[in-house]
Design a protein around this motif. Structure first.
Motif, PDB file in Angstrom:
ATOM      1  N   VAL A   1     -29.113  45.890 -20.505  1.00 48.74           N
ATOM      2  CA  VAL A   1     -27.963  45.616 -20.532  1.00 48.74           C
ATOM      3  C   VAL A   1     -27.560  44.880 -21.981  1.00 48.74           C
ATOM      4  O   VAL A   1     -28.043  44.007 -22.454  1.00 48.74           O
ATOM      5  N   PRO A   2     -26.884  45.642 -22.752  1.00 50.52           N
ATOM      6  CA  PRO A   2     -26.336  47.163 -22.847  1.00 50.52           C
ATOM      7  C   PRO A   2     -27.287  48.030 -22.820  1.00 50.52           C
ATOM      8  O   PRO A   2     -28.470  47.857 -23.025  1.00 50.52           O
TER       9      PRO A   2
ATOM     10  N   TYR B   1     -21.582  40.059 -24.260  1.00 49.51           N
ATOM     11  CA  TYR B   1     -22.887  40.010 -23.595  1.00 49.51           C
ATOM     12  C   TYR B   1     -23.365  38.705 -24.259  1.00 49.51           C
ATOM     13  O   TYR B   1     -23.426  38.085 -25.356  1.00 49.51           O
TER      14      TYR B   1
ATOM     15  N   ARG C   1     -21.411  39.638 -19.544  1.00 48.21           N
ATOM     16  CA  ARG C   1     -22.592  40.175 -18.963  1.00 48.21           C
ATOM     17  C   ARG C   1     -23.897  39.529 -19.629  1.00 48.21           C
ATOM     18  O   ARG C   1     -23.810  39.247 -20.862  1.00 48.21           O
TER      19      ARG C   1
ATOM     20  N   ASP D   1     -18.716  42.394 -12.059  1.00 47.84           N
ATOM     21  CA  ASP D   1     -18.918  41.419 -13.109  1.00 47.84           C
ATOM     22  C   ASP D   1     -18.137  40.397 -13.363  1.00 47.84           C
ATOM     23  O   ASP D   1     -17.090  40.323 -13.103  1.00 47.84           O
TER      24      ASP D   1
ATOM     25  N   ALA E   1     -27.104  39.927 -21.353  1.00 46.98           N
ATOM     26  CA  ALA E   1     -27.717  41.070 -22.066  1.00 46.98           C
ATOM     27  C   ALA E   1     -29.553  40.854 -21.971  1.00 46.98           C
ATOM     28  O   ALA E   1     -29.977  39.715 -22.039  1.00 46.98           O
TER      29      ALA E   1
END
Length: 940
Positions: free
Chosen positions: A186-187, A64, A153, A131, A155
């Motif tokens: 996210v998460p 992340y 991803r 993703d 965050a």
């Protein structure tokens, strides 16, 4: 490094790039041969090549990106000639790889480790169905291997919760569920619960569960679970706090067990007993509901009166025994002792010598011995005794005859003498009145009825009486009066009032023989709420004007040679009698004195009260202040007592007392339906600002003195009564009082916002008895030309009674209408002495007492007189008085001081049956000239 080599020399650089290009073309061809057009899948192995396929020791992990910081992806494999990353299906350029090579000592194989960095910009620029991802591809002599795909991803954690927990009020042992939906992130955010800023550990408390979809569940609420709960959401980016939710765990009140029934409050006769319970099982907590129902139960009881035993008459003497004795006996059966009564005192048998001591030695009577001398002596004694007995009987008969003849002659003189006055006062309901003739007699007043008790049913109840006039109206309404003849025949007995022409109410001046005169200078009350008068043997009435408080001193209560200055006052400051627990003060504190004065007949003290009288809802007590300033209970109005008597009317209590002092009434509400009567009134006056007008609403106890205090205060403030006061029934149900102003003309007047309705707590209304309770409203007129005000004042108790005061007034003093709120009859003569202080003429009163104090076989006595005047309880008090009828009439005088309803008294006497069978003959002219005019003038 490769680009630098290529820049320095084309041939050498090309040679160094050949392996890389070859690998790329080979990989592309192999992928095409396996049917993959995009070349994402590389051959896992080349079966024909010797050696071992690469084995990944470390594969890239999902990562992340926090804020703008790039993340590093790592791969590690052996044996590996080369490792490259492929992201989103495209090979990452070699320059972006960082490689490290080492040798595995245990196997002797090459170990290669590769890193790449992925930036936030790279991830944000990627647009695909899934993703952003990367994976490693490793080569060896035998072939290739690829790692797992690692997603990358960005965050984040949003600020606002999708659902904040909501506060709850739950009963004890109820279930509590607090919902929490954390912000999107996210998460995904982890949720933690705080109670009063301290973390909740559900593993240490089995009663709490925080695992179910971020919710907080308390299976059985405890008092300790009350508090402020907060949902905390956190991920690798940030932490977020929800709004706090207040949880209140309340406890509804529960009744304790009933106490045992109390003992009957009277030792003998009809009384009451009660039992109680408290709202403590459990007590209401944190706003829990109070117990519903009654805290006190009251039932009637009857205590069996103890009956002391009494002896029967002695039996006849037994025959003479051989021991020269005879016996007689009696039994304790007339009546036998019952209900704890005492056994008869004395002997149950007696013995005595039956021969007057004439016994021989062997215990034989001498009459059994037959000598002639003894027989002769015995005969002489016998005849002598008989002769003496005959003489005694003759004397007794002559005496009784003479006595009866003398008594009979006296009775005829009293009843049939032409010197007596006879007037028919009460008429038989079956006969028609005849006022055409009259007959006049003069003579002394007779207060006895020596022979035939039923003679009174054939002659007037008040016959013979001098100076009595009767007018019989329709519906058998009888008016009593005293004639205006100047002469008075017969001896003027002690206590008889001479009938003069002076009819004015005057204050009696002390006689020359007056040794006892008391002083009022030490009384700490204002002049308008105290009064004084000098009273003597004739008695009188003392009134504090406009307060409903009065004192009746009966005729004969003060010895004939004395006069006393008697005073009466009302305490106007803070009451010295403080409410105790649930007790409520219902009346003013009334002081009468002097305290050392002694009366021979009970006086009547009338004290107004504000209770809506009902024995089912109130337990009302009379209290007296001691010399030490403490208050002690004299009696409950429902008690049976011979020390004093309380008669409770709807608006006042009439008390018969033997001693002066300070008295007040208190009430203990038995149920929530107990009602206090309040008087509500509205006053108005201009304020300092000429455009403002003030309305003041009062709710005071419904006693005249309390309202007089309000009027006095308003006069000092320049207030004006705007509407006639009204009565409000205020229940003891713990609900408050609301006072609001309604229907204000919108374009003429205005009231400040949020001030049109005011609420007064229940306790302030229920326990207020000396400070005027009021709410003030300030109204403003738009222009000075507005001079009329029209609105409504609504006074209502929640779940109770309501009153509307209609205000229609002019704010200019010159145009105001005066509203009368005090009758003036009390203020005219605060002290009345002598005959005119009483409604019943004294001569008639004498005749009533003489008639009803005498026991009658048919029960027509003072007890029936009490019953016909609605006095049905505590008759034992009257039985202890020397003249029960006189005390009953004193009580009647106290109750009827304003109406003087002699018709009701006459009808009560008529119902008892002591009426004439015939009308006495009186002429209409004599009736009009002698008596009737005076009766009309005096309202009799």
């Amino acid at each position: 490094m490769g680009r630098a080599a290529a820049a320095e020399g084309g041939a050498g650089g090309a040679r160094r790039w050949l392996p890389w290009l070859g690998l790329c073309f080979w990989a592309a061809g192999a992928a095409a041969a396996r049917g993959n057009d995009n070349g994402e899948v590389l051959p896992e192995s080349i079966p024909s090549a010797p050696g071992t396929l690469p084995h990944f020791i470390e594969e890239p992990d999902d990562a992340y990106i926090i804020k703008s910081n790039p993340i590093a992806l790592r791969c590690k494999a052996r044996p590996a000639m080369q490792i490259f990353f492929k992201c989103n299906g495209e090979w990452v350029h070699q320059d972006e790889h960082v490689s490290e090579e080492s040798l595995d000592e245990s196997s002797g194989l090459k170990v290669r480790e590769v890193f790449i960095n992925v930036t936030r910009q790279q991830v944000e620029d990627f647009h695909g169905p899934e993703d952003y991802w990367c994976q490693c591809v490793a080569w060896s002599h035998l072939g290739t291997s690829k790692s797992r795909k690692a997603s990358v991803r960005i965050a984040y954690l949003r600020k606002n919760f999708e659902q904040d927990p909501q506060g709850r009020e739950v009963p004890i042992e109820g279930m509590i569920v607090l919902h929490c939906r954390p912000p999107e992130g996210v998460p995904a955010a982890e949720v933690e619960w705080l109670k009063n800023e301290e973390p909740i550990d559900s593993e240490q408390d089995e009663n709490i569960d925080t695992r179910a979809d971020h919710n907080l569940i308390i299976r059985q609420a405890r008092l300790s679970d009350s508090g402020n709960y907060t949902c905390m959401a956190a991920n690798i980016v940030a932490k977020r706090r929800s709004l706090s939710a207040t949880v209140v765990v309340y406890v509804n009140g529960g009744w304790s067990s009933w106490t045992e029934w109390s003992a009957c409050n009277v030792r003998c006769g009809r009384g009451w007993q009660k039992r109680s319970r408290t709202c403590t099982n459990p007590a209401p907590l944190n706003g829990g509901a109070f117990c519903e129902g009654m805290s006190v139960q009251k039932i009637t009881c009857t205590s069996l009166c103890p009956v002391d035993g009494s002896w029967e008459v002695w039996s006849e003497w037994s025959v003479c025994s051989p021991e020269c004795e005879h016996l007689r006996i009696r039994e304790c059966t007339a009546p036998p002792p019952r209900n704890g009564g005492k056994f008869c005192e004395g002997l149950s048998q007696e013995s005595e010598n039956c021969t007057d001591g004439l016994c021989i030695l062997d215990k034989k009577p001498l009459h059994e011995i037959k000598p002639q001398s003894i027989e002769n002596a015995s005969d002489i004694a016998l005849y002598s005794g008989l002769g003496a007995a005959i003489v005694a009987v003759a004397v007794l008969v002559i005496g009784v005859t003479l006595y009866r003849r003398s008594q009979s002659d006296y009775g005829v003189d009293v009843i049939d003498s032409s010197a007596l006055t006879g007037n028919s006062l009460l008429l038989n309901s079956s006969m028609q009145p005849d006022l055409t003739v009259s007959r006049t007699y003069s003579g002394p007043i007779c207060l006895q009825d020596p022979l035939d008790k039923e003679l009174m049913t054939e002659s007037s109840l008040f016959n013979p009486l001098s100076d009595i006039k009767v007018k019989v109206q329709s519906s058998f309404m009888v008016s009593l009066g005293v004639s205006d003849r100047p002469e008075y025949h017969g001896k003027n007995h002690s206590g008889t009032f001479p009938h003069g022409n002076n009819r004015s109410f005057t204050t009696m001046h002390p006689r020359n023989k007056t040794p006892y005169i008391q002083n009022l200078s030490s009384l700490p009350t204002r002049t308008e709420l105290r009064t004084t008068g000098v009273f003597g043997h004739l008695g009188g009435r003392l009134v504090i004007p406009n307060t409903g408080v009065s004192l009746l001193i009966p005729h004969g209560a003060i010895p004939e040679e004395n006069s006393w200055e008697i005073y009466m006052s009302i305490n106007q400051g803070e009451p010295s009698l403080q409410s105790d627990g649930s007790e409520v003060i219902l009346s003013p504190e009334v002081t009468c004195g002097p305290p050392d004065m002694i009366v021979t007949t009970p006086f009547a003290l009338t004290i107004p009260h504000c209770a809506d009288v009902s024995s089912e809802h109130w337990n009302i007590h009379l209290k007296k202040r001691t010399q030490q300033g403490k208050w002690e209970e004299v009696m409950s109005v429902e008690d049976e007592s011979t020390s004093c008597y309380c008669l409770l009317d709807p608006f006042a209590c009439h008390v018969l007392l033997d001693s002066f002092g300070t008295y007040a009434l208190t009430g203990e509400p038995i149920t929530d339906c107990a009602v206090k009567q309040l008087k509500v009134a509205v006053f108005g006056c201009m304020s300092c600002n000429s455009l403002d007008y003030n309305l003041r609403v009062y709710c005071v106890d419904n006693t005249p003195w309390a309202f007089q205090e309000v009027v006095s205060d308003e006069r000092h403030q320049g207030g004006q009564l705007l509407e006639e006061p009204k009565l409000l029934h205020f229940k003891g149900n713990t609900f408050s009082l609301q006072i609001s102003v309604l229907d204000i003309p919108p374009f003429l007047w205005r009231i400040k916002p949020f001030t049109a309705c005011q609420e007064v707590p229940f306790s302030r209304v229920w326990c207020s008895n000396w400070q005027p309770l009021h709410c003030a409203f300030s109204l403003e007129r738009y222009t000075p030309t507005t001079t009329q005000l029209s609105c409504k004042i609504c006074i209502r108790q929640l779940k109770g009674h309501e009153q509307i005061l209609q205000v229609q007034t002019s704010i200019l003093e010159s145009e105001r209408e005066t509203i009368t709120f005090f009758a003036q009859e009390d203020s005219t003569f605060p002290a009345q002495t002598g005959p005119k202080a009483f409604k019943i003429p004294y001569s008639i009163r004498q005749r009533i007492c003489a008639t009803f104090d005498t026991p009658n076989a048919k029960g027509k006595d003072w007890q029936m007189l009490a019953q016909k005047n609605s006095i049905n309880r505590n008759l034992s008090y009257f039985a202890t008085q020397s003249s029960p009828s006189a005390v009953i009439l004193n009580l009647w005088e106290a109750r009827h001081q304003h109406d003087g309803d002699l018709d009701s008294l006459a009808c009560a006497l008529e119902e008892i049956g002591r009426t004439h069978t015939k009308l006495s003959s009186i002429t209409e002219s004599q009736l009009d000239e002698a008596d009737f005019n005076y009766s009309r003038q005096n309202g009799l």
